[in-house]
Design a protein around this motif. Structure first.
Motif, PDB file in Angstrom:
ATOM      1  N   THR A 233       1.052  -1.027  -0.153  1.00  0.00           N
ATOM      2  CA  THR A 233       0.056  -0.052  -0.173  1.00  0.00           C
ATOM      3  C   THR A 233       0.768   1.250  -0.265  1.00  0.00           C
ATOM      4  O   THR A 233       2.119   1.185   0.200  1.00  0.00           O
ATOM      5  N   ALA A 234       0.382   2.375  -0.201  1.00  0.00           N
ATOM      6  CA  ALA A 234       1.019   3.735  -0.106  1.00  0.00           C
ATOM      7  C   ALA A 234       1.656   3.983   1.262  1.00  0.00           C
ATOM      8  O   ALA A 234       2.758   4.547   0.989  1.00  0.00           O
ATOM      9  N   ASP A 235       1.204   3.277   2.213  1.00  0.00           N
ATOM     10  CA  ASP A 235       2.093   3.611   3.844  1.00  0.00           C
ATOM     11  C   ASP A 235       2.926   2.421   3.547  1.00  0.00           C
ATOM     12  O   ASP A 235       3.803   2.653   4.933  1.00  0.00           O
ATOM     13  N   GLY A 236       3.265   1.730   2.870  1.00  0.00           N
ATOM     14  CA  GLY A 236       4.198   0.522   3.023  1.00  0.00           C
ATOM     15  C   GLY A 236       4.088  -0.558   3.663  1.00  0.00           C
ATOM     16  O   GLY A 236       4.954  -1.495   3.796  1.00  0.00           O
ATOM     17  N   THR A 237       2.762  -0.824   3.953  1.00  0.00           N
ATOM     18  CA  THR A 237       2.231  -2.094   4.198  1.00  0.00           C
ATOM     19  C   THR A 237       2.279  -3.146   3.080  1.00  0.00           C
ATOM     20  O   THR A 237       1.732  -2.735   2.101  1.00  0.00           O
ATOM     21  N   VAL A 238       2.669  -4.231   3.455  1.00  0.00           N
ATOM     22  CA  VAL A 238       2.924  -5.286   2.437  1.00  0.00           C
ATOM     23  C   VAL A 238       1.861  -6.490   2.751  1.00  0.00           C
ATOM     24  O   VAL A 238       1.691  -6.863   3.489  1.00  0.00           O
ATOM     25  N   TYR A 239       0.906  -6.590   1.708  1.00  0.00           N
ATOM     26  CA  TYR A 239      -0.100  -7.687   1.865  1.00  0.00           C
ATOM     27  C   TYR A 239       0.581  -8.981   0.927  1.00  0.00           C
ATOM     28  O   TYR A 239       0.925  -8.802   0.064  1.00  0.00           O
ATOM     29  N   LEU A 240       0.175 -10.039   1.705  1.00  0.00           N
ATOM     30  CA  LEU A 240       0.536 -11.405   1.015  1.00  0.00           C
ATOM     31  C   LEU A 240      -0.791 -12.249   0.842  1.00  0.00           C
ATOM     32  O   LEU A 240      -1.558 -12.211   1.872  1.00  0.00           O
ATOM     33  N   MET A 241      -0.710 -13.023  -0.133  1.00  0.00           N
ATOM     34  CA  MET A 241      -1.842 -13.980  -0.655  1.00  0.00           C
ATOM     35  C   MET A 241      -0.938 -15.129  -0.262  1.00  0.00           C
ATOM     36  O   MET A 241       0.003 -15.575  -0.725  1.00  0.00           O
ATOM     37  N   ALA A 242      -1.745 -16.187   0.382  1.00  0.00           N
ATOM     38  CA  ALA A 242      -1.055 -17.586   0.668  1.00  0.00           C
ATOM     39  C   ALA A 242      -2.313 -18.606   0.524  1.00  0.00           C
ATOM     40  O   ALA A 242      -3.130 -18.350   0.451  1.00  0.00           O
ATOM     41  N   ILE A 243      -1.464 -19.721   0.265  1.00  0.00           N
ATOM     42  CA  ILE A 243      -2.481 -21.165  -0.397  1.00  0.00           C
ATOM     43  C   ILE A 243      -2.256 -22.268   0.366  1.00  0.00           C
ATOM     44  O   ILE A 243      -1.004 -22.394   0.764  1.00  0.00           O
ATOM     45  N   ASP A 244      -3.320 -22.861   0.714  1.00  0.00           N
ATOM     46  CA  ASP A 244      -2.822 -24.233   1.654  1.00  0.00           C
ATOM     47  C   ASP A 244      -3.053 -25.283   0.701  1.00  0.00           C
ATOM     48  O   ASP A 244      -3.436 -25.317  -0.289  1.00  0.00           O
ATOM     49  N   ASP A 245      -3.057 -26.554   1.457  1.00  0.00           N
ATOM     50  CA  ASP A 245      -2.820 -27.819   0.606  1.00  0.00           C
ATOM     51  C   ASP A 245      -4.339 -28.133   0.036  1.00  0.00           C
ATOM     52  O   ASP A 245      -4.530 -28.785  -1.022  1.00  0.00           O
ATOM     53  N   SER A 246      -5.172 -27.607   0.471  1.00  0.00           N
ATOM     54  CA  SER A 246      -6.777 -27.622  -0.055  1.00  0.00           C
ATOM     55  C   SER A 246      -6.987 -26.664  -1.030  1.00  0.00           C
ATOM     56  O   SER A 246      -8.240 -26.437  -1.433  1.00  0.00           O
ATOM     57  N   ASP A 247      -6.253 -25.939  -1.540  1.00  0.00           N
ATOM     58  CA  ASP A 247      -6.096 -24.591  -2.517  1.00  0.00           C
ATOM     59  C   ASP A 247      -7.131 -23.419  -1.940  1.00  0.00           C
ATOM     60  O   ASP A 247      -7.830 -22.700  -2.795  1.00  0.00           O
ATOM     61  N   ASP A 248      -7.247 -23.365  -0.662  1.00  0.00           N
ATOM     62  CA  ASP A 248      -7.809 -22.261  -0.065  1.00  0.00           C
ATOM     63  C   ASP A 248      -6.681 -21.084   0.066  1.00  0.00           C
ATOM     64  O   ASP A 248      -5.692 -21.254   0.753  1.00  0.00           O
ATOM     65  N   ASN A 249      -7.323 -19.813   0.020  1.00  0.00           N
ATOM     66  CA  ASN A 249      -6.195 -18.625  -0.197  1.00  0.00           C
ATOM     67  C   ASN A 249      -6.579 -17.953   1.133  1.00  0.00           C
ATOM     68  O   ASN A 249      -7.587 -17.935   1.554  1.00  0.00           O
ATOM     69  N   TYR A 250      -5.437 -17.269   1.984  1.00  0.00           N
ATOM     70  CA  TYR A 250      -5.616 -16.472   2.837  1.00  0.00           C
ATOM     71  C   TYR A 250      -4.753 -15.395   2.818  1.00  0.00           C
ATOM     72  O   TYR A 250      -3.691 -15.310   2.119  1.00  0.00           O
ATOM     73  N   LEU A 251      -5.208 -14.045   3.175  1.00  0.00           N
ATOM     74  CA  LEU A 251      -4.848 -12.839   2.925  1.00  0.00           C
ATOM     75  C   LEU A 251      -4.015 -12.235   4.331  1.00  0.00           C
ATOM     76  O   LEU A 251      -4.544 -12.548   5.605  1.00  0.00           O
ATOM     77  N   TYR A 252      -2.773 -11.792   4.449  1.00  0.00           N
ATOM     78  CA  TYR A 252      -1.912 -11.570   5.437  1.00  0.00           C
ATOM     79  C   TYR A 252      -1.510  -9.984   5.296  1.00  0.00           C
ATOM     80  O   TYR A 252      -1.524  -9.736   3.973  1.00  0.00           O
ATOM     81  N   PHE A 253      -1.032  -9.365   6.098  1.00  0.00           N
ATOM     82  CA  PHE A 253      -0.294  -8.049   5.918  1.00  0.00           C
ATOM     83  C   PHE A 253       0.913  -8.274   6.886  1.00  0.00           C
ATOM     84  O   PHE A 253       0.930  -8.719   8.023  1.00  0.00           O
ATOM     85  N   THR A 254       2.328  -7.759   6.448  1.00  0.00           N
ATOM     86  CA  THR A 254       3.276  -7.647   7.157  1.00  0.00           C
ATOM     87  C   THR A 254       3.719  -6.126   7.140  1.00  0.00           C
ATOM     88  O   THR A 254       3.735  -5.467   5.920  1.00  0.00           O
ATOM     89  N   ASP A 255       4.593  -5.892   8.250  1.00  0.00           N
ATOM     90  CA  ASP A 255       5.323  -4.666   8.059  1.00  0.00           C
ATOM     91  C   ASP A 255       6.699  -4.544   7.704  1.00  0.00           C
ATOM     92  O   ASP A 255       7.601  -3.844   7.774  1.00  0.00           O
ATOM     93  N   LEU A 256       7.221  -5.886   7.302  1.00  0.00           N
ATOM     94  CA  LEU A 256       8.527  -5.865   6.482  1.00  0.00           C
ATOM     95  C   LEU A 256       9.710  -6.048   7.505  1.00  0.00           C
ATOM     96  O   LEU A 256      10.801  -6.255   7.255  1.00  0.00           O
TER      97      LEU A 256
END
Length: 264
Positions: A233-256
């Motif tokens: 994002t513009a404020d430097g927050t990084v969002y991550l998309m991840a997937i599990d073994d069932s092919d379901d996706n999850y959204l995270y954010f990280t401050d690096l």
């Protein structure tokens, strides 16, 4: 939990976000408006392309997705591995990973209509296209393997979004070890990468050589999932998309700096 495998991610464009392989985010929105048809892009809004070829708005506060237009015209295999966006003209830029006889492409997609147009319609069957990211200065980067039969050397490249022509910057190596960067994102013109099977470990990338520096180790928060996309994002927050073994996706954010939080 959000879209299924083959969605796409793409973040920042101007002040917008875009997440990689399974979701395509075009900015950050606390609560995007639900859309029944096509919709325009705005700074600080988020967008996803699903494995069904539908363009979704994405709520970055809840990870909920709302359907918009279905992609038409120059359609392609919807294992979209990277997505970028330009809010000024409601356009997404998608790269995919396809198996023969399908082709690996770079395409533009207009979110208001769903119309897709090939920029490059065949990079070759051996290409593995991973992440795409456009920096604040306007340079667009690809993480890719241009020949998966050559010993699997992976590179950072710059790409022209008008012609689809890319120019290699250099191998994405940490010391003498080549890393597959499944997602890339830039903050303040510094390009960061997330490597295959290393969850939220953060690497900075030398934009002149492709060389990597480990900035923060994996936190352990992303247990049982693999990162497939990232953007900032513009404020430097990084969002991550991840997937599990069932092919379901999850959204995270990280401050690096070593803190990662699950959104949903």
């Amino acid at each position: 939990m959000v879209a299924r495998r083959s969605a796409v991610q793409a973040f920042r464009a101007a002040s917008a976000l875009s997440l990689l392989p399974l979701i395509a985010l075009v900015g950050v929105s606390e609560a995007p408006t639900a859309h029944a048809a096509g919709f325009g892009l705005e700074d600080d809004s988020a967008v996803v392309i699903g494995s069904d070829g539908v363009i979704y708005s994405l709520n970055l506060a809840t990870a909920a997705a709302t359907a918009g237009q279905t992609i038409s015209n120059d359609t392609f295999t919807y294992l979209v591995s990277g997505l970028e966006a330009n809010p000024s003209n409601d356009t997404l830029f998608a790269v995919n990973q396809a198996s023969a006889p399908n082709t690996n492409v770079l395409a533009s997609v207009v979110t208001t209509t769903g119309v897709s147009t090939f920029i490059e319609n065949d990079y070759g069957a051996d290409h593995v296209l991973n992440g795409i990211d456009r920096s604040d200065s306007g340079t667009t980067y690809l993480s890719l393997n241009p020949d998966s039969n050559d010993g699997s050397t992976n590179y950072l490249a710059t790409v022209d979004l008008t012609t689809g022509v890319y120019v290699s910057v250099g191998a994405t190596n940490l010391g003498g070890v080549n890393k597959i960067l499944v997602a890339i994102a830039s903050v303040d013109d510094v390009v960061y990468g997330f490597a295959l099977a290393e969850t939220d470990a953060v690497y900075s990338i030398d934009a002149t050589t492709g060389g990597l520096t480990l900035e923060t180790a994996a936190t352990g928060v992303l247990s049982g999932v693999a990162v497939v996309g990232a953007d900032a994002t513009a404020d430097g927050t990084v969002y991550l998309m991840a997937i599990d073994d069932s092919d379901d996706n999850y959204l995270y954010f990280t401050d690096l700096s070593g803190t990662t939080t699950l959104v949903g």
